[in-house]
Enzyme design. Structure first.
Site, PDB file in Angstrom:
ATOM      1  CG  HIS A  85      57.730 -13.953  18.739  1.00 54.35           C
ATOM      2  ND1 HIS A  85      56.681 -13.136  18.374  1.00 54.35           N
ATOM      3  CD2 HIS A  85      58.842 -13.335  18.284  1.00 54.35           C
ATOM      4  CE1 HIS A  85      57.143 -12.086  17.724  1.00 54.35           C
ATOM      5  NE2 HIS A  85      58.456 -12.170  17.661  1.00 54.35           N
ATOM      6  CG  ASP A 115      53.479 -13.502  19.559  1.00 51.00           C
ATOM      7  OD1 ASP A 115      54.191 -13.812  20.534  1.00 51.00           O
ATOM      8  OD2 ASP A 115      53.933 -13.229  18.442  1.00 51.00           O
ATOM      9  N   GLY A 194      63.401  -7.476  15.567  1.00 51.25           N
ATOM     10  CA  GLY A 194      63.741  -6.602  16.676  1.00 51.25           C
ATOM     11  C   GLY A 194      62.626  -5.630  17.006  1.00 51.25           C
ATOM     12  CG  ASN A 195      60.425  -2.816  14.424  1.00 56.07           C
ATOM     13  OD1 ASN A 195      61.088  -2.813  13.400  1.00 56.07           O
ATOM     14  ND2 ASN A 195      60.162  -1.706  15.106  1.00 56.07           N
ATOM     15  CB  SER A 196      58.853  -8.897  17.641  1.00 55.21           C
ATOM     16  OG  SER A 196      58.721  -9.376  16.336  1.00 55.21           O
ATOM     17  CG  LEU A 249      33.733 -24.146  15.233  1.00 48.93           C
ATOM     18  CD1 LEU A 249      32.482 -23.966  16.093  1.00 48.93           C
ATOM     19  CD2 LEU A 249      33.743 -23.138  14.091  1.00 48.93           C
ATOM     20  N   GLY A 250      36.656 -26.691  16.998  1.00 51.41           N
ATOM     21  CA  GLY A 250      36.963 -28.103  16.787  1.00 51.41           C
ATOM     22  C   GLY A 250      36.856 -28.565  15.357  1.00 51.41           C
ATOM     23  CB  ILE A 251      36.019 -27.565  12.261  1.00 53.31           C
ATOM     24  CG1 ILE A 251      35.900 -26.038  12.428  1.00 53.31           C
ATOM     25  CG2 ILE A 251      34.760 -28.275  12.717  1.00 53.31           C
ATOM     26  CD1 ILE A 251      34.763 -25.417  11.630  1.00 53.31           C
TER      27      ILE A 251
END
Length: 350
Positions: A85, A115, A194-196, A249-251
């Site tokens: 991001h 991410d 800004g830490n990201s 898993l499709g749920i």
């Protein structure tokens, strides 16, 4: 004889007092050494790793963004690891080292579902001071951790805290739609915008995670991508530019709780209640709406955190898992073992 015995008692008493004083002094000495070593360790760790943390700036159609990253040596080549991001929707990027020198950065690989992003920078060799990454699989709640990054552009800021929880999930709907980022580390180390992308370190100065987000309006609550995810994905991100090993898993569903159990009439108050089954997905014709998943491969599933984290850490697309499910048949709930062959997550939103 009596005087001799009495004299011996006095001598014994005196010796006991002296021993007691020695033990007391020893305890104080140990405490002083421990405190001194810990305070020294923090400053030493900071000095050792601060030059490995970088400031990342990106230009978008709406202005500029800032984040953090750190240097990593992969097979003899230096890269910058950060969050997806931080670089998402950027038209250009720069990396500034602790020396103050800035360079153009190129995105090598990304995985929105974790991410993660890998950048390459053509910089002088002396700028690169790589950090070591160790597996986060052995982390325990309560262990001390260190976060270093650039909150609000304040470069190389250090905060400390503990591992508050493991196996959390967080969502970034704008980037990955309805899916969640799984197996997240929760930490009390203060984390701000800004830490990201900055490293989360153990007290040996080794990377155990990447700080990723804060909960709005919270106090002392931050999250980090576990280093085990980086270790698993790094080769694919660098060599292929992406990672497609996220199981599907499709749920869709919701966490079970006491009130939901009462509403459904089931006597289990934990698990994950199925609310939707993707047509044509891996669970189609296998699971049904209102099924309650309580275990996967005999591992207890209490909620979505458990479900998503197990899938992320222990499975790959194509694996067959055995779900323990409570299903209502007539007026009764029955426990069933249902096998599902996992698919691959579809691409994230454009």
């Amino acid at each position: 004889v009596f005087q001799q015995i009495n004299s011996l008692k006095i001598e014994v008493s005196n010796l006991e007092n002296q021993v007691s004083k020695l033990w007391g002094s020893q305890n104080v000495t140990n405490q002083n050494i421990t405190i001194f070593q810990n305070s020294t360790a923090l400053s030493e760790i900071y000095e050792r790793v601060k030059d490995s943390v970088v400031l990342i700036r990106g230009v978008t159609s709406n202005g500029t963004v800032e984040g953090s990253g750190f240097v990593y040596n992969f097979s003899g080549t230096m890269y910058i690891i950060t969050n997806y991001h931080v670089v998402h929707a950027t038209t250009s990027r720069s990396v500034t080292f602790s020396s103050g020198n800035g360079y153009t950065a190129t995105v090598v690989g990304t995985d929105p579902y974790a991410d993660l992003a890998i950048l390459s920078v053509s910089a002088a060799e002396h700028e690169f001071k790589p950090l070591d990454i160790v597996s986060s699989s052995m982390l325990k709640v309560g262990e001390p951790v260190i976060a270093i990054g650039n909150p609000y552009g304040l470069v190389n800021s250090m905060t400390t805290g503990v591992v508050s929880a493991l196996g959390r999930t967080i969502t970034e709907e704008e980037l990955i739609g309805r899916f969640s980022i799984a197996n997240i580390i929760q930490t009390s180390a203060p984390i701000n915008p800004g830490n990201s992308g900055g490293p989360l370190l153990n007290y040996y100065g080794k990377v155990v995670g990447i700080t990723v987000a804060i909960v709005k309006d919270s106090q002392g609550l931050g999250f980090a991508i576990p280093s085990s995810t980086i270790i698993k994905e790094i080769a694919s991100l660098i060599e292929n530019g992406t990672y497609d090993g996220h199981s599907f898993l499709g749920i869709a569903g919701n966490d079970m709780d006491y009130e939901t159990a009462q509403e459904l009439g089931v006597n289990v108050t934990y698990g994950w209640a199925v609310a939707e089954v993707t047509s044509g997905g891996p669970s189609d014709n296998r699971l049904e709406v209102n099924d309650v998943i309580i275990a996967m491969n005999e591992t207890k599933i209490r909620n979505e955190d458990d479900l998503a984290s197990y899938l992320e850490e222990h499975t790959l697309p194509g694996y067959t898992v055995t779900l323990t499910v409570l299903r209502k048949t007539g007026s009764n709930w029955q426990e069933r073992a249902i096998s599902v062959t996992l698919g691959r997550r579809p691409p994230p939103p454009a």
